[in-house]
Design a protein around this motif. Structure first.
Motif, PDB file in Angstrom:
ATOM      1  N   SER A 122      -4.711  -1.327  -2.876  1.00  0.00           N
ATOM      2  CA  SER A 122      -5.615  -0.123  -2.904  1.00  0.00           C
ATOM      3  C   SER A 122      -5.876   0.576  -1.430  1.00  0.00           C
ATOM      4  O   SER A 122      -6.456  -0.391  -0.843  1.00  0.00           O
ATOM      5  N   ALA A 123      -5.810   1.760  -1.096  1.00  0.00           N
ATOM      6  CA  ALA A 123      -6.391   2.075   0.158  1.00  0.00           C
ATOM      7  C   ALA A 123      -7.783   2.249   0.031  1.00  0.00           C
ATOM      8  O   ALA A 123      -8.270   2.224   1.239  1.00  0.00           O
ATOM      9  N   SER A 124      -8.645   2.440  -1.087  1.00  0.00           N
ATOM     10  CA  SER A 124      -9.965   2.278  -0.974  1.00  0.00           C
ATOM     11  C   SER A 124     -10.497   0.967  -0.828  1.00  0.00           C
ATOM     12  O   SER A 124     -11.774   0.816  -0.980  1.00  0.00           O
TER      13      SER A 124
ATOM     14  N   VAL B 167       0.853  -1.240  -0.073  1.00  0.00           N
ATOM     15  CA  VAL B 167       0.093   0.184  -0.168  1.00  0.00           C
ATOM     16  C   VAL B 167       0.949   1.187  -0.078  1.00  0.00           C
ATOM     17  O   VAL B 167       1.761   1.376   0.967  1.00  0.00           O
ATOM     18  N   ALA B 168       0.832   2.160  -0.933  1.00  0.00           N
ATOM     19  CA  ALA B 168       1.596   3.238  -1.128  1.00  0.00           C
ATOM     20  C   ALA B 168       0.788   4.518  -0.626  1.00  0.00           C
ATOM     21  O   ALA B 168       1.659   5.606  -0.732  1.00  0.00           O
ATOM     22  N   ASP B 169      -0.418   4.284  -0.346  1.00  0.00           N
ATOM     23  CA  ASP B 169      -1.042   5.606   0.357  1.00  0.00           C
ATOM     24  C   ASP B 169      -0.369   6.225   1.620  1.00  0.00           C
ATOM     25  O   ASP B 169      -0.085   5.562   2.556  1.00  0.00           O
ATOM     26  N   ASN B 170       0.093   7.489   1.209  1.00  0.00           N
ATOM     27  CA  ASN B 170       0.868   8.217   2.406  1.00  0.00           C
ATOM     28  C   ASN B 170       0.103   8.575   3.553  1.00  0.00           C
ATOM     29  O   ASN B 170       0.703   8.264   4.812  1.00  0.00           O
ATOM     30  N   ARG B 171      -1.211   8.514   3.493  1.00  0.00           N
ATOM     31  CA  ARG B 171      -2.120   8.964   4.848  1.00  0.00           C
ATOM     32  C   ARG B 171      -2.202   7.584   5.572  1.00  0.00           C
ATOM     33  O   ARG B 171      -1.695   7.644   6.674  1.00  0.00           O
ATOM     34  N   LEU B 172      -2.497   6.432   4.883  1.00  0.00           N
ATOM     35  CA  LEU B 172      -2.686   5.152   5.836  1.00  0.00           C
ATOM     36  C   LEU B 172      -1.168   4.798   6.256  1.00  0.00           C
ATOM     37  O   LEU B 172      -1.064   4.446   7.492  1.00  0.00           O
ATOM     38  N   ASN B 173      -0.134   4.967   5.545  1.00  0.00           N
ATOM     39  CA  ASN B 173       1.254   4.832   5.957  1.00  0.00           C
ATOM     40  C   ASN B 173       1.488   5.679   7.345  1.00  0.00           C
ATOM     41  O   ASN B 173       2.174   5.019   8.395  1.00  0.00           O
ATOM     42  N   ALA B 174       1.050   6.835   7.225  1.00  0.00           N
ATOM     43  CA  ALA B 174       1.335   7.533   8.430  1.00  0.00           C
ATOM     44  C   ALA B 174       0.559   7.227   9.553  1.00  0.00           C
ATOM     45  O   ALA B 174       1.225   7.266  10.608  1.00  0.00           O
TER      46      ALA B 174
END
Length: 487
Positions: A310-312, A87-94
């Motif tokens: 996918s984050a979604s 998962v590359a989503d910056n928000r979820l990784n943060a």
């Protein structure tokens, strides 16, 4: 007047389709402050009903459920969930690495405060303020309707503030309807916010009735939908609020009021706990998105191909720490009751299975449960243990453990029982509205747990990270606001 006309049309449609779909309405965000809304029963009911639609529609926008809901974001912050490595989503990784950032362009952590694509919790608080002001000033509503809607508005404000306080700690207390005055409010002591939460919920408890009501605020004929707050919802939230405020006698008393109402509430089998109309449900949200059951069911149930990049979609699964919390023979963990798994290329991924339906081609079979009886037993167990009622605390824990196929709790001292309660909450309430994250914070155990877990997630823990950052733009605009320390 265009928005007023839309609201009136929505109200007519609402009353036409019947009770089953009563929360599938558009929230009147801009018209709610028009005095005409509070002149008739129909438009006033529709205005409050829209609040539940907004809460239920969270999905992939910040809210109570779904990909950016409390269960996912707080579960990632705590030790409940693992974020799939692709998962590359910056928000979820943060959130996952406890590396939230207060910044104007790439800030993460303030989504639940501000909203993103839907109203954040503060926007929803402001709408409840408008509703309370409009309802209290109205002289044309049917008295019973006015009382019920006021109770619902006070309940919603207390409910939302409990989450804002738990997420951010240092927050303004917005009670008025003047945007200019609200925009310059400072933070107030957490004790003052908690006192207001309790006051709002006590007010709601006094105003709300004991029966579940339909979309026209009439008693159901036949099976009731548990989707409008009642006196019992306010009482259940009061039990939680008093527990958080360390008023243990009152927390136990409020939980006892709900538990004692056995004619309405009970502990069904594990597979029935989250079904529509479950006897365990105190308050739930009706699904409103097409072809969906609950938003949490959609995000947590992994496909046969495993977690996605996918984050979604389905980017998370249960962490090793969460799986290790379950003891041998715990039916919540074993037997495909509340935990299921998929194996992909030799790797097994375990996921929350409380909600078993991902999509719905017909009527939804599950509703998003926000308050349930299991939590009330755990609240009372903790409150009793804090008061050295050892036998009472053991009895409450055993009620939860028995349903999970476990024997009586072995703990027999106050300290051991408090440890047992926290472990039982971890196993019973996992991935539900951020309970684990709030439990770690309020019991003072967050540093001990997260200093071990965060490095395993690829981050670095500091005690400051237990508070989410206040929106960067809000701090810029309001010189009375102070950013939480460390951001």
């Amino acid at each position: 007047m265009k928005r007023i006309n839309q609201l009136l049309c929505t109200t007519i449609a609402l009353l036409t389709v019947g009770c089953e779909s009563f929360i599938a309405v558009e929230q009147p965000l801009t018209s709610i402050n028009e005095s005409i809304v509070w002149r008739s029963d129909n438009t006033a009911i529709a205005a409050i009903t829209g609040s539940y639609a907004t809460l239920s529609q969270s999905g992939s926008t910040p809210g109570l459920a779904g990909n950016l809901g409390l269960g996912v974001l707080c579960g990632l912050s705590a030790d409940e969930l693992t974020l799939h490595g692709t998962v590359a989503d910056n928000r979820l990784n943060a959130y996952y690495r406890n590396a939230l950032v207060a910044a104007q362009m790439q800030g993460f952590g303030a989504e639940l405060w501000t909203g993103s694509g839907s109203p954040g919790f503060y926007a929803q608080v402001f709408n409840t303020n408008l509703a309370i002001a409009g309802l209290e000033a109205s002289s044309t509503l049917t008295p019973a309707v006015k009382q019920q809607l006021l109770g619902e508005a006070y309940f919603l404000r207390g409910y939302l503030y409990q989450y804002l306080l738990g997420l951010f700690d240092n927050i303004p207390l917005v009670l008025g309807t003047d945007p200019n005055a609200n925009a310059v409010l400072p933070q107030v002591p957490a004790a003052d916010v908690q006192a207001r939460i309790i006051a709002d919920l006590e007010q709601a408890k006094a105003l709300l009735g004991t029966a579940y009501l339909d979309g026209t605020l009439r008693p159901y004929v036949g099976s009731a939908e548990r989707v409008r707050p009642t006196k019992w919802a306010a009482t259940a939230m009061l039990a939680r609020a008093y527990l958080y405020d360390r008023q243990y006698a009152k927390a136990a008393d409020r939980a006892s009021e709900v538990i004692a109402h056995a004619a309405l509430f009970g502990l069904p089998a594990l597979d029935e706990a989250f079904l529509k109309g479950s006897a365990e449900t105190i308050w739930s949200l009706q699904p409103v998105r097409a072809n969906r059951n609950t938003e949490d069911g959609y995000v947590f149930n992994l496909p046969a191909t495993g977690p996605t990049a996918s984050a979604s979609l389905q980017p998370v699964y249960l962490s090793p720490q969460q799986l290790a919390a379950f003891g041998p023979g715990d039916a919540r963990r074993y037997g495909r009751h509340w935990v299921d798994s998929v194996t992909v290329l030799g790797t097994t991924y375990y996921f929350p299975y409380k909600y078993k339906a991902v999509t719905a081609s017909g009527a939804p079979t599950e509703y998003q449960v926000l308050l349930r009886l299991g939590e009330q037993y755990l609240i009372r167990a903790e409150a009793r243990a804090q008061q050295n009622d050892i036998n009472g605390a053991r009895t409450d824990l055993d009620a939860i453990r028995q349903r999970a196929g476990l024997g009586p709790v072995a703990a027999s001292t106050r300290e051991a029982l408090l440890d047992a309660v926290l472990r039982e909450r971890q196993c019973e309430l996992f991935t539900e509205q951020g309970h684990r994250w709030f439990d770690l914070k309020r019991t003072g155990r967050v540093d001990a747990v997260m200093s071990v877990v965060t490095p395993q997630k690829g981050g670095t823990w500091h005690t400051n990270w237990q508070r989410y950052p206040i929106p960067f733009d809000d701090v810029l605009r309001n010189t009375n606001l102070r950013q939480n320390e460390g951001y």
